[in-house]
Design an enzyme around this catalytic site. Sequence first.
Site, mmCIF file in Angstrom:
data_model
loop_
_atom_site.group_PDB
_atom_site.id
_atom_site.type_symbol
_atom_site.label_atom_id
_atom_site.label_comp_id
_atom_site.label_asym_id
_atom_site.label_seq_id
_atom_site.Cartn_x
_atom_site.Cartn_y
_atom_site.Cartn_z
ATOM 1 N N GLU A 330 -25.866 -15.688 -2.986
ATOM 2 C CA GLU A 330 -24.514 -15.390 -2.476
ATOM 3 C C GLU A 330 -23.653 -16.648 -2.384
ATOM 4 O O GLU A 330 -22.748 -16.718 -1.539
ATOM 5 C CB GLU A 330 -24.594 -14.680 -1.120
ATOM 6 C CG GLU A 330 -25.330 -13.353 -1.206
ATOM 7 C CD GLU A 330 -25.573 -12.688 0.134
ATOM 8 O OE1 GLU A 330 -24.935 -13.063 1.125
ATOM 9 O OE2 GLU A 330 -26.416 -11.771 0.186
ATOM 10 N N GLU A 420 -30.257 -7.537 -3.209
ATOM 11 C CA GLU A 420 -30.178 -7.106 -1.803
ATOM 12 C C GLU A 420 -29.198 -5.955 -1.769
ATOM 13 O O GLU A 420 -28.096 -6.062 -2.303
ATOM 14 C CB GLU A 420 -29.596 -8.206 -0.900
ATOM 15 C CG GLU A 420 -30.532 -9.282 -0.483
ATOM 16 C CD GLU A 420 -29.828 -10.321 0.402
ATOM 17 O OE1 GLU A 420 -28.913 -9.976 1.173
ATOM 18 O OE2 GLU A 420 -30.204 -11.490 0.291
#
Length: 480
Positions: A330, A420
């Site tokens: 991320e 995720e």
Amino acid sequence: MVRTLQYLLCGIVALAAAGTNAAPARAPFARRNTTEPGATTYEAEDAILSGTQVDTAQEGFTGSGYVTGFDEATDKITFEVESATSQLYDLSIRIAAIYGDKHTTVVLNGGASSDVAFTESDTWADISGGQLLLNEGTNTIELVSNWGWYLVDSIKLTPSAPRPEHQINPSLNNPSADANAKALYDYLRSIYGKKILSGQQDLVWADYVAEQTGKTPALLSVDLMDYSPSRVEHGTKGTSVEEAIEHAERGGIISVLWHWNAPVGLYDTEEQRWWSGFYTEATDFDVEAALSSTDNANYTLLVRDIDAIAEQLKRLEDAGVPVLWRPLHEAEGGWFWWGAKGAEPAKKLYALLYDRLVNHHGINNLIWVWNSLSADWYPGDETVDILSADVYAQGNGPMSTQYNQLIELGGDKKMIAASEVGAAPLPDQLQAYEAHWLWFAVWGDTFINNAEWNSPENLKTIYESDYVLTLDEIQGWQES
Ligand SMILES: *[C@@H]1O[C@H](CO)[C@@H](O)[C@H](O)[C@H]1NC(C)=O
Ligand SMILES: *[C@@H]1O[C@H](CO)[C@@H](O)[C@H](O)[C@H]1NC(C)=O
Ligand SMILES: [Ca+2]
């Protein structure tokens, strides 16, 4: 353990808003423009407006105006659109983001929603809103405020072209990749586009899934967080390597991420405790400054940390466990310190990680998984084997927007994983959208154990599907 709270809450508020319907005024007719072959345009000013208004001040609109006034979370436009058959469409939204970068939430038929981001522009732009699977007959498409403060001129629907065949690279980048990594890569290629691997973050939650559904996830994702030296200094003792080996020994596949606690500079205050040290807001560690020269003390600390993690990865290598390795996850979000100074330092740090682990330590069980969508942040084809996205949207949808972005990023030469997710994707949706995610991994705790994200019924549907591979169904993958 992800995005900023604000971002997450925005999504939840928007989703909550999508469910409410306060009998809005009904336009007399919906203007449909079918000039472009196959495409149908629906003007926003002719749609059903709730909390939003028609305006004409920003020039360059089509039809008789555009819609503005997204200032409350519940504000929205509802388009009623027609489809002759049940079919997949590309959605394009004509939008003016004159007040800065924004997000809108697209809700189809009151159910599945997706988040669409667009960047600041002083004029109208056609933004891809991803794909929508319309039912035969009338469907509703809502654009719900989310960040708000943007102008919508129209939406356009074009039947999606069938997905061309994937062109996945036949081998890993690391020429010295070991037999286990190669076997895993070959196995993944053999299922890509045909099946999805079920996956779960943390062993305790994989066991929870098994209790709920009677099936164990094929893939286990674990976190090397507690092996970060600045946590170990505080007494943490990682156990995730043991958990990974346990899952590998029962025939499972392993993915590893690392919430890298900043090496130094943790505030460790009441608000920002040391254990939050991977968050940008919990440290003044400056990744750009640290990487500016190889002889500064903080560069040395970065290398010290990488070497500590190398030790753990080596244990997995020695145990014969290949690893889907997803460092610096991320990054583009900026909420972790490795992404806090923009794309260049993040890419530089990734290059250092790759060089240190592969060339210096000779760790050869790793399959390198990159985890940002934007081309600006991409470290390059030579050090990335698989692309991935972390997607937190309720509704168990196919996340096709992100999937298609990653197809674009990798030229369809890299497999793509939902590394995720908050909500596990429903298999019929994945297949209808041809969203060929290689695996999904649901985050633990408040996501897997929360019916708002994953109802027991949906989990059962997913884990019992032929399209979804579970631990029992992948046994012997090493030999295939
Ligand atoms: C209809 O769509 C075409 C192509 O997008 C555009 O050029 C034209 O201006 C539109 N017509 C109206 C009335 O909005
Ligand atoms: C290393 O980082 C810490 C934490 O941000 C900072 O206080 C220190 O000045 C840095 N050291 C160097 C040599 O830049
Ligand atoms: Ca218009």
